[in-house]
Design a protein around this motif. Structure first.
Motif, PDB file in Angstrom:
ATOM      1  N   GLY A 234      36.488  -1.705  50.479  1.00 50.50           N
ATOM      2  CA  GLY A 234      35.493  -2.045  51.486  1.00 50.50           C
ATOM      3  C   GLY A 234      34.383  -1.014  51.567  1.00 50.50           C
ATOM      4  N   THR A 235      33.138  -1.494  51.682  1.00 50.95           N
ATOM      5  CA  THR A 235      31.980  -0.603  51.712  1.00 50.95           C
ATOM      6  C   THR A 235      32.037   0.382  52.868  1.00 50.95           C
ATOM      7  OG1 THR A 235      30.619  -2.348  50.716  1.00 50.95           O
ATOM      8  CG2 THR A 235      29.469  -0.514  51.758  1.00 50.95           C
ATOM      9  N   ARG A 236      32.450  -0.090  54.050  1.00 56.56           N
ATOM     10  CA  ARG A 236      32.496   0.794  55.219  1.00 56.56           C
ATOM     11  C   ARG A 236      33.531   1.905  55.023  1.00 56.56           C
ATOM     12  NH1 ARG A 236      33.111  -1.545  61.250  1.00 56.56           N
ATOM     13  NH2 ARG A 236      34.967  -2.492  60.335  1.00 56.56           N
ATOM     14  N   GLU A 241      33.217   8.887  56.778  1.00 53.67           N
ATOM     15  CA  GLU A 241      33.413  10.327  56.608  1.00 53.67           C
ATOM     16  C   GLU A 241      34.883  10.683  56.479  1.00 53.67           C
ATOM     17  OE1 GLU A 241      32.130  14.051  55.886  1.00 53.67           O
ATOM     18  OE2 GLU A 241      30.836  12.310  56.250  1.00 53.67           O
ATOM     19  N   ASP A 242      35.721   9.970  57.214  1.00 64.08           N
ATOM     20  CA  ASP A 242      37.162  10.226  57.187  1.00 64.08           C
ATOM     21  C   ASP A 242      37.881   8.913  56.860  1.00 64.08           C
ATOM     22  OD1 ASP A 242      39.614  11.380  57.413  1.00 64.08           O
ATOM     23  OD2 ASP A 242      39.627  11.470  59.610  1.00 64.08           O
ATOM     24  N   PRO A 243      38.222   8.669  55.583  1.00 64.08           N
ATOM     25  CA  PRO A 243      38.862   7.404  55.201  1.00 64.08           C
ATOM     26  C   PRO A 243      40.114   7.130  56.029  1.00 64.08           C
ATOM     27  CG  PRO A 243      38.266   8.666  53.252  1.00 64.08           C
ATOM     28  CD  PRO A 243      38.043   9.565  54.433  1.00 64.08           C
ATOM     29  N   PRO A 244      40.289   5.890  56.500  1.00 65.11           N
ATOM     30  CA  PRO A 244      41.456   5.545  57.320  1.00 65.11           C
ATOM     31  C   PRO A 244      42.773   5.760  56.565  1.00 65.11           C
ATOM     32  CG  PRO A 244      39.788   3.813  57.377  1.00 65.11           C
ATOM     33  CD  PRO A 244      39.377   4.758  56.307  1.00 65.11           C
ATOM     34  N   LYS A 245      43.840   5.893  57.325  1.00 69.28           N
ATOM     35  CA  LYS A 245      45.152   6.113  56.721  1.00 69.28           C
ATOM     36  C   LYS A 245      45.567   4.937  55.841  1.00 69.28           C
ATOM     37  CE  LYS A 245      46.883   9.161  60.370  1.00 69.28           C
ATOM     38  NZ  LYS A 245      47.908   9.359  61.427  1.00 69.28           N
ATOM     39  N   GLY A 246      45.143   3.732  56.234  1.00 69.24           N
ATOM     40  CA  GLY A 246      45.481   2.556  55.439  1.00 69.24           C
ATOM     41  C   GLY A 246      44.876   2.624  54.045  1.00 69.24           C
ATOM     42  N   ARG A 287      35.276   9.837  46.143  1.00 71.41           N
ATOM     43  CA  ARG A 287      36.162  10.658  45.312  1.00 71.41           C
ATOM     44  C   ARG A 287      36.370  12.041  45.921  1.00 71.41           C
ATOM     45  NH1 ARG A 287      35.290   9.969  38.815  1.00 71.41           N
ATOM     46  NH2 ARG A 287      35.617   7.728  38.661  1.00 71.41           N
ATOM     47  N   LYS A 288      35.278  12.647  46.375  1.00 71.67           N
ATOM     48  CA  LYS A 288      35.387  13.997  46.934  1.00 71.67           C
ATOM     49  C   LYS A 288      36.240  14.015  48.198  1.00 71.67           C
ATOM     50  CE  LYS A 288      31.054  15.831  45.083  1.00 71.67           C
ATOM     51  NZ  LYS A 288      29.723  16.402  45.395  1.00 71.67           N
ATOM     52  N   LYS A 289      36.106  12.979  49.005  1.00 68.63           N
ATOM     53  CA  LYS A 289      36.900  12.893  50.238  1.00 68.63           C
ATOM     54  C   LYS A 289      38.391  12.764  49.906  1.00 68.63           C
ATOM     55  CE  LYS A 289      33.044  10.374  52.255  1.00 68.63           C
ATOM     56  NZ  LYS A 289      32.582   9.014  52.604  1.00 68.63           N
ATOM     57  N   LEU A 290      38.689  11.963  48.909  1.00 69.61           N
ATOM     58  CA  LEU A 290      40.083  11.821  48.485  1.00 69.61           C
ATOM     59  C   LEU A 290      40.608  13.127  47.887  1.00 69.61           C
ATOM     60  CD1 LEU A 290      40.441   8.346  46.723  1.00 69.61           C
ATOM     61  CD2 LEU A 290      41.419   9.050  48.895  1.00 69.61           C
ATOM     62  N   ALA A 291      39.780  13.744  47.044  1.00 71.82           N
ATOM     63  CA  ALA A 291      40.218  14.956  46.347  1.00 71.82           C
ATOM     64  C   ALA A 291      40.596  16.054  47.328  1.00 71.82           C
ATOM     65  CB  ALA A 291      39.122  15.441  45.402  1.00 71.82           C
ATOM     66  N   ARG A 293      41.853  15.787  50.265  1.00 70.45           N
ATOM     67  CA  ARG A 293      43.139  15.507  50.903  1.00 70.45           C
ATOM     68  C   ARG A 293      44.305  15.597  49.921  1.00 70.45           C
ATOM     69  NH1 ARG A 293      39.071  13.551  53.286  1.00 70.45           N
ATOM     70  NH2 ARG A 293      38.994  13.035  55.496  1.00 70.45           N
ATOM     71  N   VAL A 294      44.121  15.026  48.739  1.00 72.90           N
ATOM     72  CA  VAL A 294      45.218  14.964  47.780  1.00 72.90           C
ATOM     73  C   VAL A 294      45.422  16.290  47.073  1.00 72.90           C
ATOM     74  CG1 VAL A 294      46.042  13.848  45.671  1.00 72.90           C
ATOM     75  CG2 VAL A 294      44.907  12.488  47.437  1.00 72.90           C
ATOM     76  N   GLU A 295      44.325  16.893  46.592  1.00 74.25           N
ATOM     77  CA  GLU A 295      44.450  18.100  45.775  1.00 74.25           C
ATOM     78  C   GLU A 295      44.957  19.278  46.591  1.00 74.25           C
ATOM     79  OE1 GLU A 295      41.792  20.987  42.864  1.00 74.25           O
ATOM     80  OE2 GLU A 295      40.947  19.115  43.619  1.00 74.25           O
ATOM     81  N   ASN A 296      44.506  19.411  47.851  1.00 70.58           N
ATOM     82  CA  ASN A 296      44.962  20.531  48.667  1.00 70.58           C
ATOM     83  C   ASN A 296      46.471  20.505  48.845  1.00 70.58           C
ATOM     84  OD1 ASN A 296      42.420  21.546  48.948  1.00 70.58           O
ATOM     85  ND2 ASN A 296      42.085  20.777  51.022  1.00 70.58           N
ATOM     86  N   PHE A 297      47.006  19.319  49.117  1.00 71.13           N
ATOM     87  CA  PHE A 297      48.452  19.209  49.316  1.00 71.13           C
ATOM     88  C   PHE A 297      49.210  19.476  48.021  1.00 71.13           C
ATOM     89  CE2 PHE A 297      52.284  16.507  49.134  1.00 71.13           C
ATOM     90  CZ  PHE A 297      53.027  17.122  50.140  1.00 71.13           C
TER      91      PHE A 297
END
Length: 424
Positions: A234-236, A241-246, A287-291, A293-297
């Motif tokens: 989804g575009t939204r 800024e903060d992708p939903p948990k879903g 991609r940067k927003k995901l990175a 969250r995922v890469e830090n953990f």
């Protein structure tokens, strides 16, 4: 007291002890290496080796056996593999095809030279090492292919962090290095996927089936899943800024599904995770927003477990004679000659100065974590013996540690004209 001793030996207690020991050792060693101008990840790699039988097991065998008994290593291995899958998903998201298109000529020349030349030297080296150092029962073809690909890998994430720390990311050298390393990574993982498919197959017919399945899966992910992802997310949600948990749950499920499929096909779960990252949409900086969250953990919590697991397999005491250490030095020299020399010559051929060509070669010679992943796969497949595995781990650590000093050395030969900034 007996009850406490029993509780301390429970699987959960043992795992928590391992996590504490590994994470503390990784943080401390990473901080020490950072003080000496090395990336923290190099210190974490070294911490894994120090926690293994080479130092910890040698200094205090009883405590070592309590912390890392053989019966507990299965759980440690599974957790570390999940960490590596998430990390490679992040690596896949860092691959920027736009940079590749802008610098296609240099990227193709340098990346292919930095793959072909060390691969050839690795195969040639395998010819002399097969009889004495290959795992019993493996074929020469499998051993030679893994030696070749082990010499060819570049650690894209470590290279990117070195450039950031030295503020070279936006220079001509930094942009070119990132592009070449991205092409190198994609090429290396594609070649490695086909090599693993061939090695794992029990017959020629099975090899062909595996290769067809690999090609079909890659095509499906690129041609069907990739175009559909923006609509599915989804575009939204992409621009949020903060992708939903879903959305995060959907992405993680996609990563795990892709990893599962490639594991079932017979290449390795890591390839599916890498491919899932490579096809992620980049609209709105998704991609940067995901990175973040995922890469830090994965890098803080799970990757140190992988370094520790590799360290438990690394037995430096196997190099117990001068011939062993001489051979290890020879492997380091061949690896450096192929990767650094091949990259530098190709870069010079494209018109770069000798100073920048040698700096680019030094960056491409960075192996780091990616090399350890390849070596671990070769060990699991029964191709690399413990002795050659140890030599190759030392080679990965040494060539990565060489990057910073070599950059300084080759950079000092360049006229002080200031950094050449890449046009926007």
């Amino acid at each position: 007291m007996d009850g406490l001793r029993v509780n301390a030996n429970e699987p959960v207690s043992r795992l928590l002890v391992q996590l504490l020991v590994v994470l503390v050792a990784a943080r401390l060693t990473g901080a020490v290496f950072t003080r000496f101008g090395q990336p923290a990840v190099v210190g974490e790699m070294a911490a894994g080796i120090l926690l293994g039988p080479s130092l910890f097991g040698w200094l205090s065998p009883d405590v070592y056996q309590f912390v890392f008994p053989a019966t507990s290593l299965g759980t440690l291995k599974m957790l570390s593999q999940i960490g590596v899958c998430l990390f490679l998903f992040s690596v896949g998201m860092e691959v920027d095809t736009g940079h590749v298109r802008k610098k296609a000529h240099t990227a193709v020349m340098v990346s292919h030279a930095s793959m072909v030349i060390p691969f050839f030297l690795g195969v040639l080296l395998a010819y002399f090492l097969y009889t004495s150092l290959a795992q019993i029962g493996t074929t020469f073809n499998a051993f030679a292919l893994f030696m070749g690909i082990s010499m060819s890998v570049t650690a894209f994430p470590v290279l990117a962090r070195i450039l950031q720390e030295r503020r070279l990311t936006n220079t001509f050298l930094g942009s070119t290095a990132i592009t070449c390393a991205a092409v190198d990574d994609v090429t290396a993982w594609s070649v490695l996927a086909f090599i693993v498919a061939i090695v794992r197959a029990t017959s020629m017919a099975a090899s062909i089936v595996n290769l067809v399945l690999v090609a079909a899966f890659i095509s499906f992910m690129i041609l069907i899943v990739r175009p559909a992802l923006p609509r599915m997310i989804g575009t939204r949600n992409l621009e949020c800024e903060d992708p939903p948990k879903g959305v995060l749950a959907f992405v993680i499920c996609l990563v795990m599904a892709a990893a599962l499929i490639t594991e079932i096909i017979g290449i390795h779960a890591l390839f599916g995770a890498f491919l899932a990252g490579a096809i992620m949409p980049d609209a709105g900086g998704f991609r940067k927003k995901l990175a973040v969250r995922v890469e830090n953990f994965s890098s803080v919590f799970l990757l140190p477990l992988f370094f520790a697991f590799v360290g438990l397999r690394t037995q430096i005491n196997l190099l117990n004679d001068w011939q062993g250490w001489l051979l290890c030095l020879g492997i380091i020299a061949v690896a450096t000659l192929g990767k650094l020399g091949g990259s530098a010559i190709a870069a010079r051929w494209t018109g770069m100065s000798w100073s920048q060509s040698l700096q680019l070669g030094a960056l491409m010679n960075t192996r780091g974590l990616m090399e350890l992943i390849v070596l671990n796969m070769g060990y699991d497949l029964g191709i690399l013996s413990p002795r050659i595995f140890t030599m190759m781990v030392i080679m990965a650590l040494v060539t990565t540690m060489m990057t910073g000093p070599l950059l300084t050395l080759f950079g000092s030969r360049q006229p002080a004209l200031g950094p050449e900034v890449v046009p926007a």
